[in-house]
Design an enzyme around this catalytic site. Structure first.
Site, PDB file in Angstrom:
ATOM      1  CG  ASP A 110     -14.894   5.550   4.993  1.00 27.02           C
ATOM      2  OD1 ASP A 110     -15.475   4.456   4.932  1.00 27.02           O
ATOM      3  OD2 ASP A 110     -13.643   5.647   5.098  1.00 27.02           O
TER       4      ASP A 110
ATOM      5  NE  ARG B 273      -4.109  -1.984   0.931  1.00 28.39           N
ATOM      6  CZ  ARG B 273      -5.025  -2.088   1.889  1.00 28.39           C
ATOM      7  NH1 ARG B 273      -5.138  -1.128   2.796  1.00 28.39           N
ATOM      8  NH2 ARG B 273      -5.837  -3.120   1.916  1.00 28.39           N
TER       9      ARG B 273
END
Ligand SMILES: C[S@@+](CC[C@H](N)C(=O)[O-])C[C@H]1O[C@@H](n2cnc3c(N)ncnc32)[C@H](O)[C@@H]1O
Length: 273
Positions: free
Chosen positions: A144, A42
């Protein structure tokens, strides 16, 4: 021409410890002992961006950074998988347990509290618009921690992947089929977007004033938290539920052994006392 191959540097145990602490302190996400590969895949693009040779250098940059790099790392380290009508039983339960008993004069309010890119919120919006019809007395709030998924949710434009679970009449009524450069995409209809709003919220921090809700969906996010974080988040969300309001969690999640003012009334379905 041969493809360019970037060899991902390994994440040393020191760098892993710092990055693990960073994401735990920032987002409550508990990576555990063995997610070095995930961190490497990532975040290695951030090493290339900053022209760094090692994760030790990147970890130091990250923890000393007070600005945008922290946000970028949080966005990259969260897992945002979602799709329309995921865990479909909850949508049927919503109708059976809540909507039929909802007082007609009161606006129905629902929070998708880790909404990712919005597929969950818009699935619920289809159910609500279909149920309430022209009265339009409903509102969905999606939130979120990840700013990128919130931007995507606001656009409501999705690739036509994993859309099989959308009932055909909802697909016809609420999803516009893309043409030309938007071939292969669907756009959520304006009438759903009108009543569906999104905002960035970190559930581990004190919640902003979002009002009170009849129902909260908190699905497939508790798995990333340890017991203490989980309990704190659930308590603060319960404080935003109206009396007798419902909380839905993901099918693989559990609130066992927590002493909370809610009762289990169905599979992964809780009601505020
Ligand atoms: C796997 S997705 C679940 C999406 C949707 N609820 C579903 O069930 O399909 C989990 C989401 O939780 C978000 N998340 C993780 N930690 C968070 C936090 N501390 N506060 C708010 N959202 C968080 C992630 O960014 C991610 O989009």
């Amino acid at each position: 021409m041969a493809a360019l191959h970037f060899k991902q540097p390994e994440v040393s145990s020191k760098a892993y410890k710092l990055i693990r602490e960073f994401i735990y302190n920032e987002a409550g996400i508990d990576l555990g002992e063995t997610k070095q590969m995930l961190v490497s895949s990532r975040l290695s693009k951030r090493l290339r961006y900053h022209q760094l040779d090692s994760f030790d250098q990147y970890a130091n940059l990250l923890i000393n950074n007070q600005g945008i790099e922290r946000k970028i790392a949080i966005d990259l380290l969260t897992t945002n998988e979602t799709y329309f009508f995921r865990e479909a039983e909850h949508f049927a339960a919503l109708k059976k347990l809540v909507l039929d008993n909802h007082p007609a004069e009161q606006k129905f309010r629902l929070w998708s509290a880790a909404s990712s890119s919005g597929e969950e919120a818009y699935s619920i919006a289809m159910v609500l618009d279909d149920y309430f019809g022209v009265s339009g007395k409903w509102e969905i709030f999606g939130s979120d921690i990840n700013s990128l998924v919130i931007e995507k949710a606001k656009k409501g434009l999705y690739q036509c992947l994993r859309i099989d679970a959308i009932p055909p009449n909802f697909l016809r009524n609420y999803c516009l089929k893309g043409r030309g450069e938007y071939e292969g995409f669907l756009l959520i209809d304006k009438k759903l977007k009108h009543n569906t709003h999104f905002s960035e919220i970190n559930l581990t921090k004190p919640l902003p004033d979002v009002g009170m809700f009849d129902v909260i969906f908190l699905r497939n996010v508790l798995i990333y938290f340890d017991a203490k974080t989980k309990e704190n988040i659930i308590r603060s969300l319960i404080s935003k539920l109206r009396p007798k309001g419902l909380l839905f969690i993901g099918h693989s999640e559990s609130l066992k052994s927590m002493d909370l003012p809610i009762d289990l009334i169905g599979p992964t379905t809780y009601q505020k006392r």
